[in-house]
Design an enzyme around this catalytic site. Structure first.
Site, PDB file in Angstrom:
ATOM      1  N   GLU A 118       0.854  -1.192   0.000  1.00 33.25           N
ATOM      2  CA  GLU A 118       0.000   0.000   0.000  1.00 33.25           C
ATOM      3  C   GLU A 118       0.886   1.237   0.000  1.00 33.25           C
ATOM      4  OE1 GLU A 118      -2.832  -0.375   3.198  1.00 33.25           O
ATOM      5  OE2 GLU A 118      -3.992  -1.888   2.116  1.00 33.25           O
ATOM      6  N   HIS A 233      -9.123   9.894   3.026  1.00 27.11           N
ATOM      7  CA  HIS A 233      -8.706   8.847   2.093  1.00 27.11           C
ATOM      8  C   HIS A 233      -8.892   9.415   0.697  1.00 27.11           C
ATOM      9  CE1 HIS A 233      -8.307   5.094  -0.040  1.00 27.11           C
ATOM     10  NE2 HIS A 233      -7.973   4.494   1.084  1.00 27.11           N
ATOM     11  N   ARG A 278      -0.837   9.561   1.637  1.00 27.23           N
ATOM     12  CA  ARG A 278      -2.260   9.833   1.457  1.00 27.23           C
ATOM     13  C   ARG A 278      -2.612  11.306   1.376  1.00 27.23           C
ATOM     14  NH1 ARG A 278      -5.713   5.558   4.946  1.00 27.23           N
ATOM     15  NH2 ARG A 278      -5.004   3.980   3.506  1.00 27.23           N
ATOM     16  N   HIS A 337     -11.546   9.515   6.550  1.00 29.61           N
ATOM     17  CA  HIS A 337     -11.375   8.076   6.717  1.00 29.61           C
ATOM     18  C   HIS A 337     -10.850   7.717   8.097  1.00 29.61           C
ATOM     19  CE1 HIS A 337     -10.816   4.000   5.332  1.00 29.61           C
ATOM     20  NE2 HIS A 337      -9.519   4.028   5.532  1.00 29.61           N
ATOM     21  N   ARG A 372      -1.433   9.038   9.191  1.00 26.57           N
ATOM     22  CA  ARG A 372      -1.282   7.599   9.443  1.00 26.57           C
ATOM     23  C   ARG A 372      -0.833   6.863   8.188  1.00 26.57           C
ATOM     24  NH1 ARG A 372      -4.886   3.287   8.547  1.00 26.57           N
ATOM     25  NH2 ARG A 372      -6.225   4.855   7.618  1.00 26.57           N
TER      26      ARG A 372
HETATM   27  C1  SIN Z   1      -7.456   1.127   2.228  1.00 31.12           C
HETATM   28  O1  SIN Z   1      -7.749  -0.041   2.005  1.00 31.12           O
HETATM   29  O2  SIN Z   1      -7.152   1.937   1.372  1.00 31.12           O
HETATM   30  C2  SIN Z   1      -7.523   1.617   3.630  1.00 31.12           C
HETATM   31  C3  SIN Z   1      -6.384   1.126   4.395  1.00 31.12           C
HETATM   32  C4  SIN Z   1      -6.232   1.987   5.601  1.00 31.12           C
HETATM   33  O3  SIN Z   1      -6.903   3.009   5.714  1.00 31.12           O
HETATM   34  O4  SIN Z   1      -5.385   1.669   6.427  1.00 31.12           O
END
Ligand code: SIN
Length: 513
Positions: A118, A233, A278, A337, A372
């Site tokens: 990610e 998000h 993010r 988010h 985060r």
């Molecule tokens: C996501 O799946 O994009 C969210 C993961 C997260 O917010 O930690």
């Protein structure tokens, strides 16, 4: 009910049934606990809606130090490095503990845990369960474990509205039940009430979550930290549905790209491109939308018809909106988010109030800093739920004196608060907007009416935001675009915040906003 209450008096009370609350309850077994939840066990929790999984340094090319470095970089100078180091180090142990409670993580063909990527992670280190259905599957397994644990009594459909105090110590809970008010005497409370996305019109959180744990703790004088840091998000599915559906970052982690309505890949020159932190991606998307454009995830080339198998939950959400990711662009926009701030706690979940522990999103441990890192939230929830459980287990049960005469506050009404918070405390902020929020929210807080509790959380965000005259992590100010060379986490209690709010509300900037 009164017999149950008599039996439960003095037991540890855990409020909230997301990952942190469930882990705290399981860790405390065989000590008697009461687990109180507003809806059904595990339902209406952000944990159960998580599509991303849990970050843990499990791969042969990974280490807790690399995970820590990514966490600190995302946190933009405001993490508590000691706390962060200790939590990421416990990642692998937390994954084992979850497996002992029945969670079955996805595995590769050789039997090892599958590790996903990610944004802002330098290694593949995200473990999932059932792909992008991770949160639901984890919560389902833990709920099953809780229901099989005789020492845990579950009270569902019960909302905790106030903490009761005996001097400076917690002595009970004042709750609303289907049949009226109820008080539960206890000297040990663990709040695991989740986030505050419901304060905003555009959120991926359960809409009823407006920061209840923050209200409960703030009203009894607990220290609060980092309240200004609200994470948007970047890729919520842009439809009229509320709450907005999430399109997991894992989709970009596996190669999907972001384009605007002209088909330009507008993040291509940004370091990390679509996998930049993010806040960077959210601001870039907001800027495209603010100039009247649209933003889309393009998954067609990367996955084609394979998308449905790889991301069944996102695929289902797109299908509900009439879109097929195999052939259509997916419209996206930023949405609230996660909240990095909350009730200030130490590394065991202890707040500044005797008898009060806070874990999960409601807490601010210092792990996340100003922003985060993806999938560190379920990690923190699991680790801190267990730690608080162990810490509480080491305290002794005392039957606190019965408190009477406190009246039950009315159910919260978010509706007057949401437009103010959404408009003034969003992705981009400035003094006029922040002061305007303070001036509008303060009277709602002081009215003691149904909007008072949600307005209080909005006011806390606004006052902390007013004091941070720089841009850092998720807190971006158009009037202070630069970042200080040095900055600290800010911690304050409610009295101080109200004092600042009262003097700010009379400022000319606030009156003109
Ligand atoms: C996501 O799946 O994009 C969210 C993961 C997260 O917010 O930690």
């Amino acid at each position: 009910m009164s017999e149950i209450l008599d039996r439960l008096a003095g037991c540890v009370a855990i409020v909230g049934s997301g990952l942190a609350g469930l882990m705290a309850a399981l860790t405390l077994a065989p000590q008697q606990v009461v687990l109180i939840t507003r809806s059904e066990l595990g339902a209406e929790t952000s944990s159960a809606w998580a599509q991303g999984g849990i970050a843990a340094s499990l791969g042969p090319d990974d280490s807790p130090d690399l995970h820590l470095a990514d966490t600190l970089a995302a946190g933009d100078g405001l993490c508590d490095a000691d706390v962060a180091a200790s939590i990421v180090r416990e990642g692998p142990a937390a994954i084992e503990a979850l497996q002992r409670h029945g969670v079955r993580f996805d595995r590769a063909s050789d039997g090892s845990l599958s590790l996903g990527l990610e944004a802002a992670h330098c290694r593949r280190r995200i473990v999932h369960v059932e792909g992008d259905g991770s949160g639901a599957a984890i919560v389902r397994a833990l709920v099953e474990a809780v229901l099989k644990t005789p020492s845990i009594t579950v009270l569902s459909g019960v909302e905790v509205r106030r903490l009761l105090m005996d001097g400076d110590k917690v002595c009970g809970l004042l709750c609303a039940t289907g049949s009226g008010a109820m008080t539960l005497p206890t000297a040990r409370v663990v709040l695991a009430t989740g986030g505050l996305g419901g304060l905003y019109d555009a959120t991926t959180n359960p809409v009823g979550n407006y920061g209840q744990g923050i209200v409960l703790a703030a009203r009894v004088g607990a220290m609060l930290a980092d309240m200004e840091f609200v994470q948007f998000h970047p890729t919520a599915l842009d439809t009229v549905r509320r709450p907005l559906a999430l399109v997991s970052e894992a989709v970009r982690g596996e190669g999907a790209i972001l384009v605007n309505e002209k088909g330009d890949r507008f993040l291509a020159s940004e370091p990390g491109a679509e996998l930049a932190p993010r806040d960077v991606v959210a601001r870039a998307i907001s800027a495209e939308i603010a100039r009247g454009g649209g933003v889309f995830l393009d998954t067609r080339k990367m996955f084609g018809a394979g998308f449905a198998n790889r991301f069944p939950v996102v695929n289902g959400l797109c299908r509900e909106a009439g879109l097929d990711p195999a052939s259509d662009l997916i419209p996206v926009r930023p949405a609230v988010h996660y909240h990095m701030g909350g009730v200030a706690t130490d590394a065991f979940g202890r707040s500044s109030v005797a008898g009060l522990w806070v874990v999960g999103e409601a807490a601010s441990t210092g792990l996340h800093g100003a922003n985060r890192l993806a999938s560190n939230s379920l990690l923190e929830a699991a680790v801190m739920g267990m730690r608080a459980g162990h810490d509480v287990a080491g305290t002794s049960m005392e039957r606190p004196r019965q408190i009477s005469g406190t009246s039950l506050p009315s159910p919260a009404d978010i509706s007057p608060v949401q437009p103010i918070v959404s408009r003034h405390l969003g992705v981009l902020r400035n003094a006029g907007a922040i002061h305007g929020a303070i001036a509008s929210l303060l009277p709602l807080v002081e009215s003691d009416g149904a909007a008072s509790d949600p307005a209080l959380v909005g006011l806390l965000i606004a006052v902390f935001a007013a004091l941070r005259q720089e841009s850092r992590g998720a807190h971006a100010r158009t009037d202070f675009p630069l970042r200080f060379a040095y900055a600290e986490r800010r911690k304050m209690c409610l009295n101080k915040v109200l004092q600042i709010a009262r003097s700010t509300a009379s400022h000319p900037l606030a009156r003109s906003a």
